[in-house]
Scaffold this active site. Structure first.
Site, short mmCIF file in Angstrom:
data_model
loop_
_atom_site.label_atom_id
_atom_site.label_comp_id
_atom_site.label_asym_id
_atom_site.label_seq_id
_atom_site.Cartn_x
_atom_site.Cartn_y
_atom_site.Cartn_z
CB THR A 21 6.74 -33.64 52.08
OG1 THR A 21 5.34 -33.53 51.75
CG2 THR A 21 7.45 -34.40 50.98
CB SER A 79 4.95 -28.82 53.76
OG SER A 79 4.22 -29.85 54.42
N GLY A 113 -3.78 -24.35 51.10
CA GLY A 113 -4.18 -25.43 51.98
C GLY A 113 -5.67 -25.64 52.06
CG ASN A 172 -1.71 -29.70 58.26
OD1 ASN A 172 -1.28 -30.45 57.38
ND2 ASN A 172 -1.24 -28.46 58.44
#
Length: 345
Positions: free
Chosen positions: A173, A170, A60, A108
């Site tokens: 997505t 993640s 990241g 994030n």
């Protein structure tokens, strides 16, 4: 405060994404000295990789593999770059990165913004050869066959990275975390095993902390069935603890940093119970001190990774964790780090 920690403090005064870009640039151009040699007691072997110490950089920070030479001089035992997707993509609209100062946390929703697999592979071809470098694979947002994207990444990076991590966890997505279900995971891991063939490069799987112990057990068994080499436990969380105080606490995306500590620790213990020593575990999430690292090692992790804590603590955190681990190992009578793994279970 060292120069690198002072630089980190200055970067915290800037917009988070601007600060991130400047940090990468600084790591590219600053002639950092080579790190001091690690105490031999910290040496360990994970999935066939010889690590000078167990403190790694999580994926990241260097998504495109641009600053590997600088990162390799910060004292990490291994550095993971990415996530990279086959095609370049801009990621989600800005703003998409938030510091939660009061909580020592980050949210994030970057969305796998990266320059794509070809640019990434070109940079890995010129990587530092004295450091252990891992590559974290993702899938493009709009691809219909996400498993195929991971296969493309594995094939293209053959021989360029010391290990490859398959990131199915993640939260930014759409549909990606669905790959952690057993049927989808069997399909993905089966296709990766076929593409891998006899390539000895270790392949890791990075999972979410928002899984039940039963789900983690299924993932561990699938990983063993398909010959994976380690699990990374865990990614960011979608959970929002009631303890969060920052005005940014309601932002969408994955939460990392100190508030993830308990959830990531619980996920690690579930993975340790399920794998029962058959699969190495790498712990990440909320680790911001030597005590945190020691607790994860005692819970079953063979190595740990940090990222969010570096934003608040600066790069000097790496040497502080290593020094603390060295002291703990000697104080408690261990002659190697591997001897301590899982002793608190």
């Amino acid at each position: 405060m060292g120069l690198t920690d002072l630089g980190a403090a200055l970067l915290r005064t800037l917009d988070p994404e601007t600060a991130h870009r400047l940090a990468i640039r600084a790591l590219q151009v600053t002639p950092l000295p080579a790190p001091a040699a690690d105490d031999p007691i910290l040496r360990t072997r994970v999935a066939g990789l010889d690590l000078p110490n167990p403190v790694g950089l999580a994926a990241g920070l260097d998504k495109n593999g641009e600053a590997l030479h600088g990162l390799a001089r910060l004292g990490f035992g291994f550095v993971e770059c990415g996530s990279v997707t086959p095609l370049a993509q801009p990621g989600n609209p800005k703003p998409r990165l938030f510091r939660l100062y009061e909580d020592r946390a980050i949210i994030n929703r970057m969305g796998f913004n990266n320059a794509g697999l070809e640019a990434f592979a070109d940079r890995l071809a010129h990587r530092p050869r004295t450091a252990v470098i891992g590559a974290n694979l993702g899938a493009n947002k709009d691809t219909e066959d996400k498993a195929a994207d991971y296969v493309k990444g594995l094939i293209r990076l053959k021989g360029l990275a010391d290990y490859v991590t398959v990131n199915v966890s993640s939260p930014n997505t759409p549909g990606l975390r669905a790959l952690q279900g057993r049927a989808a995971l069997d399909d993905l891991l089966g296709r990766l095993a076929e593409a891998r063939g006899d390539d000895p490069t270790p392949v890791f799987l990075k999972i979410a902390p928002d899984l039940t112990p039963d789900e983690i057990a299924l993932i561990a068994e699938a990983s063993l069935d398909h010959g994976l080499d380690a699990l990374i436990v865990s990614n960011t969380t979608l959970d929002r603890p009631d303890s969060l105080r920052s005005a940014h606490r309601g932002e969408a995306g994955g939460l990392s940093g100190a508030p993830l500590k308990t959830r990531a620790g619980d996920a690690l213990r579930a993975a340790a119970d399920a794998s029962a020593g058959r699969l190495p575990l790498i712990a990440v999430g909320g680790i911001e001190s030597a005590d945190d690292a020691w607790a994860r090692i005692r819970a079953g992790a063979s190595a740990i990774q940090v990222y969010s804590a570096l934003i608040y603590e600066g790069p000097g955190l790496v040497s502080r964790i290593k020094s603390g681990l060295t002291d703990r190992l000697r104080t408690e009578g261990f002659s190697t780090l591997a001897e301590a793994v899982g002793t608190g279970r």
